[in-house]
Design a protein around this motif. Sequence first.
Motif, PDB file in Angstrom:
ATOM      1  N   TYR A 160      43.263  49.683  34.866  1.00 56.71           N
ATOM      2  CA  TYR A 160      43.189  50.723  35.900  1.00 56.71           C
ATOM      3  C   TYR A 160      43.423  50.172  37.303  1.00 56.71           C
ATOM      4  CZ  TYR A 160      41.232  53.561  32.171  1.00 56.71           C
ATOM      5  OH  TYR A 160      41.052  54.236  31.000  1.00 56.71           O
ATOM      6  N   LEU A 161      43.162  48.890  37.488  1.00 58.48           N
ATOM      7  CA  LEU A 161      43.292  48.298  38.823  1.00 58.48           C
ATOM      8  C   LEU A 161      44.360  47.204  38.823  1.00 58.48           C
ATOM      9  CD1 LEU A 161      39.504  48.025  39.727  1.00 58.48           C
ATOM     10  CD2 LEU A 161      41.133  49.638  40.677  1.00 58.48           C
ATOM     11  N   THR A 162      45.554  47.589  38.509  1.00 58.85           N
ATOM     12  CA  THR A 162      46.652  46.612  38.502  1.00 58.85           C
ATOM     13  C   THR A 162      47.278  46.543  39.900  1.00 58.85           C
ATOM     14  OG1 THR A 162      48.135  48.370  37.777  1.00 58.85           O
ATOM     15  CG2 THR A 162      47.198  46.950  36.060  1.00 58.85           C
ATOM     16  N   ASN A 163      47.882  45.399  40.204  1.00 59.71           N
ATOM     17  CA  ASN A 163      48.586  45.188  41.479  1.00 59.71           C
ATOM     18  C   ASN A 163      47.717  45.432  42.713  1.00 59.71           C
ATOM     19  OD1 ASN A 163      50.981  44.635  40.049  1.00 59.71           O
ATOM     20  ND2 ASN A 163      51.409  46.824  39.880  1.00 59.71           N
ATOM     21  N   VAL A 164      46.451  45.013  42.653  1.00 60.01           N
ATOM     22  CA  VAL A 164      45.598  45.082  43.841  1.00 60.01           C
ATOM     23  C   VAL A 164      45.978  43.910  44.741  1.00 60.01           C
ATOM     24  CG1 VAL A 164      43.233  45.045  44.731  1.00 60.01           C
ATOM     25  CG2 VAL A 164      43.733  46.174  42.555  1.00 60.01           C
ATOM     26  N   PHE A 165      46.273  44.195  46.004  1.00 61.34           N
ATOM     27  CA  PHE A 165      46.789  43.156  46.896  1.00 61.34           C
ATOM     28  C   PHE A 165      45.764  42.035  47.107  1.00 61.34           C
ATOM     29  CE2 PHE A 165      47.068  41.499  51.299  1.00 61.34           C
ATOM     30  CZ  PHE A 165      48.257  40.791  51.153  1.00 61.34           C
ATOM     31  N   GLN A 180      29.389  26.449  46.840  1.00 59.74           N
ATOM     32  CA  GLN A 180      30.294  26.290  45.691  1.00 59.74           C
ATOM     33  C   GLN A 180      29.593  26.720  44.410  1.00 59.74           C
ATOM     34  OE1 GLN A 180      32.081  22.415  45.402  1.00 59.74           O
ATOM     35  NE2 GLN A 180      32.293  22.222  47.617  1.00 59.74           N
ATOM     36  N   GLN A 181      30.386  27.238  43.470  1.00 58.77           N
ATOM     37  CA  GLN A 181      29.825  27.665  42.185  1.00 58.77           C
ATOM     38  C   GLN A 181      30.946  27.763  41.157  1.00 58.77           C
ATOM     39  OE1 GLN A 181      26.997  30.886  42.544  1.00 58.77           O
ATOM     40  NE2 GLN A 181      27.416  31.595  40.474  1.00 58.77           N
ATOM     41  N   GLU A 182      30.603  27.541  39.882  1.00 61.49           N
ATOM     42  CA  GLU A 182      31.563  27.775  38.804  1.00 61.49           C
ATOM     43  C   GLU A 182      31.385  29.205  38.326  1.00 61.49           C
ATOM     44  OE1 GLU A 182      31.139  24.783  35.783  1.00 61.49           O
ATOM     45  OE2 GLU A 182      32.794  23.643  36.639  1.00 61.49           O
ATOM     46  N   VAL A 183      32.479  29.946  38.257  1.00 62.09           N
ATOM     47  CA  VAL A 183      32.387  31.350  37.858  1.00 62.09           C
ATOM     48  C   VAL A 183      33.395  31.640  36.755  1.00 62.09           C
ATOM     49  CG1 VAL A 183      31.626  32.099  40.147  1.00 62.09           C
ATOM     50  CG2 VAL A 183      34.076  32.103  39.601  1.00 62.09           C
ATOM     51  N   VAL A 184      33.153  32.750  36.068  1.00 65.31           N
ATOM     52  CA  VAL A 184      34.056  33.198  35.003  1.00 65.31           C
ATOM     53  C   VAL A 184      35.041  34.200  35.592  1.00 65.31           C
ATOM     54  CG1 VAL A 184      34.201  34.385  32.792  1.00 65.31           C
ATOM     55  CG2 VAL A 184      32.298  32.850  33.249  1.00 65.31           C
ATOM     56  N   LEU A 185      36.315  33.912  35.439  1.00 68.37           N
ATOM     57  CA  LEU A 185      37.355  34.801  35.966  1.00 68.37           C
ATOM     58  C   LEU A 185      37.577  35.957  34.990  1.00 68.37           C
ATOM     59  CD1 LEU A 185      39.670  35.392  37.969  1.00 68.37           C
ATOM     60  CD2 LEU A 185      41.116  33.902  36.615  1.00 68.37           C
ATOM     61  N   LYS A 186      37.330  37.167  35.449  1.00 68.32           N
ATOM     62  CA  LYS A 186      37.555  38.366  34.641  1.00 68.32           C
ATOM     63  C   LYS A 186      38.685  39.179  35.267  1.00 68.32           C
ATOM     64  CE  LYS A 186      33.934  38.056  31.777  1.00 68.32           C
ATOM     65  NZ  LYS A 186      34.071  37.931  30.321  1.00 68.32           N
ATOM     66  N   THR A 187      39.554  39.746  34.426  1.00 66.20           N
ATOM     67  CA  THR A 187      40.636  40.588  34.962  1.00 66.20           C
ATOM     68  C   THR A 187      40.059  41.924  35.414  1.00 66.20           C
ATOM     69  OG1 THR A 187      41.109  41.503  32.794  1.00 66.20           O
ATOM     70  CG2 THR A 187      42.337  39.541  33.424  1.00 66.20           C
ATOM     71  N   LEU A 188      40.808  42.607  36.279  1.00 64.39           N
ATOM     72  CA  LEU A 188      40.340  43.904  36.781  1.00 64.39           C
ATOM     73  C   LEU A 188      40.661  45.048  35.823  1.00 64.39           C
ATOM     74  CD1 LEU A 188      41.347  43.550  40.538  1.00 64.39           C
ATOM     75  CD2 LEU A 188      39.105  43.187  39.517  1.00 64.39           C
ATOM     76  N   GLY A 189      41.333  44.751  34.730  1.00 64.41           N
ATOM     77  CA  GLY A 189      41.618  45.790  33.730  1.00 64.41           C
ATOM     78  C   GLY A 189      42.883  46.561  34.048  1.00 64.41           C
TER      79      GLY A 189
END
Length: 675
Positions: free
Chosen positions: A647-652, A636-645
Amino acid sequence: MEMSQYLEVFLDESREHLQRCNEALLALEKEPNNLEIVNEMFRSAHTLKGMSATMGYEDIANVTHQMENVLDLIRNEKLQVQPALLDVVFASLDDLEAMVESIASGGDGKRNVTETLRLLKLWEQGNGTLTQKEVAATKTKDQPSTRTHGKPFDEFEQTVLLQSMEQGFSVFNITVTLTEDCLLKAARVFMVFEVLEKLGDVLKSTPTVEELEDEKFDQSFIVTLVTNKELDEVKAHVLKVSEVLEVAVDELSTDKIKQDIAATQEQTVGTEDATLVKEGDSQAAPTETKAVQSKTIRVNIERLDVLMNLFEELVIDRGRLEQIAKDVNRQELTETVERMSRISGDLQSIILTMRMVPVETVFNRFPRMVRQLSRDLGKQIELRIEGADTELDRTVIDEIGDPLVHLIRNAIDHGIETPEKRTKAGKKAEGSLVLKAFHSGNHVFIEIRDNGGGINRDKVLQKAIQNGVVDQTAAHSLSDNEVYQLIFASGFSTADQISDISGRGVGLDVVKKTIESLGGSVTVSSTPGEGSVFSIQLPLTLSIIAVMLVVSGNETYAIPLSSIIETAILKEEEIMYAHNQRVIDFRGKVVPLVFLEEVFQVPKGEKQTKDGYHSVILVRKGEKVAGLVVDSFIGQQEVVLKTLGNYLTNVFAISGATILGDGEVALIVDCNALL
């Protein structure tokens, strides 16, 4: 004067005052004889009028001024509260809200308010309101003692007055009446005092100077002046001040002052007697508590966003340092990193708390909406709000408003029946709608509960088959909960006709998409004839999340802990096949397996578990459960959620990415999409 620096404060305070007026008006509808509610509204409208006039927004100032006139008639019991009047005041608040939002979006705050002003004026004039001069004259007739004296003079003031008269000075009680449309009353009072101080010495005022500065008076105030000027000269000078309607000057005589002294002595004796009685009274009023000084400041939300972004970088570096300390294995470094981790953990809690906002800010808009909808549909509905002080991250608060609007409209239109139907079914004519928020673990739950007719299972199923949402064969094997979930399908509606409120099949579809984009879920349960409950589960925050790091092939993935039920190690022989799908028996329930390396097509890596065994993470979305098969668990770990930007929208099945302590990028799995 540069107003742009005050614009943000003006907008914040305007919204607060309008919200207060809305709440007060809803309360007044239930308690039409409660004048305290009217006084509260009057104060908010008055403050808003002064603020908007100062900022130069004339339309807002005009509407609030006319609202004040009507509210003034109500609080003076010259006008009775009735539904038609409340509708006009509600319409006025709608105009004011629209103008404030226009200013917020860069507009000029102008709006055609002619009709609103006309309706308010009709209510004012239709109930015998006098002209400004008649009002001033009436006040003069009705309050002769106040006009002449104001409050009685104390002992010191009496001594000063008598000595001044003996030395040949005149003492005047000057009653100044401002015009009804005077916007900055405190400024006019200051100008009057400035004029009077050039003519003599101001001894006292009624109300007090502090009350005058805070505009805690209607249109008139009294000033006692000691001067060697003539009465007409004093009057002429004060009348030169703009927005002064009338000035009445009364000269005080020695006899009048002596009468005051006698009256004061009698009052003192009476007060002493009253004090003796109070001391003997066992139920004396409790002592007033000292007002607590506010210790809050307004901070631009953009600054909090910047602070959050900087802290997210710190979290990434913290993970890197922890990794280095583990590799180096030096006690001093390990202890320092552990201490830094504890401090940054506390800092994280504070920053997240700073971004928290009570859901009350969203809930506040609904009482008004429910009132209007229930009237439009001819229904009687009581809205009850619980847990409004529950806090959510600001980013979640910004998005949650629209889904709740759709769910509440759905409950009022489809859920709660008309009074006739309810009475026929043996229910109270008035329906109940409960909006409730509460914390549970790292989530906030929001429930919309109604005691209406519930969801018609057959009607939903028939419509779903008709719309091609589900085929005829599969339809009959669906459980009640699975049928209820069909109402969230795109374009689905059970309304027989399209109206302003429902029938287009977009509401609940939007609700589901928005909630899931926030990392939450929405479920529905219903009992025919008793009502329905829509339950929304939301994460407390969207930026820093707790995850389980796993390895699949040569890649590291992060699975949010909020989706995980438990982890397990399975033997190969425990895997079974059903309908060409690999499944396992999990505590008596058939659970499908999803192999991550197959879903994401990653190259096969070195197996971390022994041959013949599989590492499985059991995840849940609502009622559905699945097992994600991976090569190994990291921890387990706490992480920072970053968007894919962009260019990489709607990645399944990927909701974002994070940077791990060793600099590697790990993709965050969207379990909802997989299920």
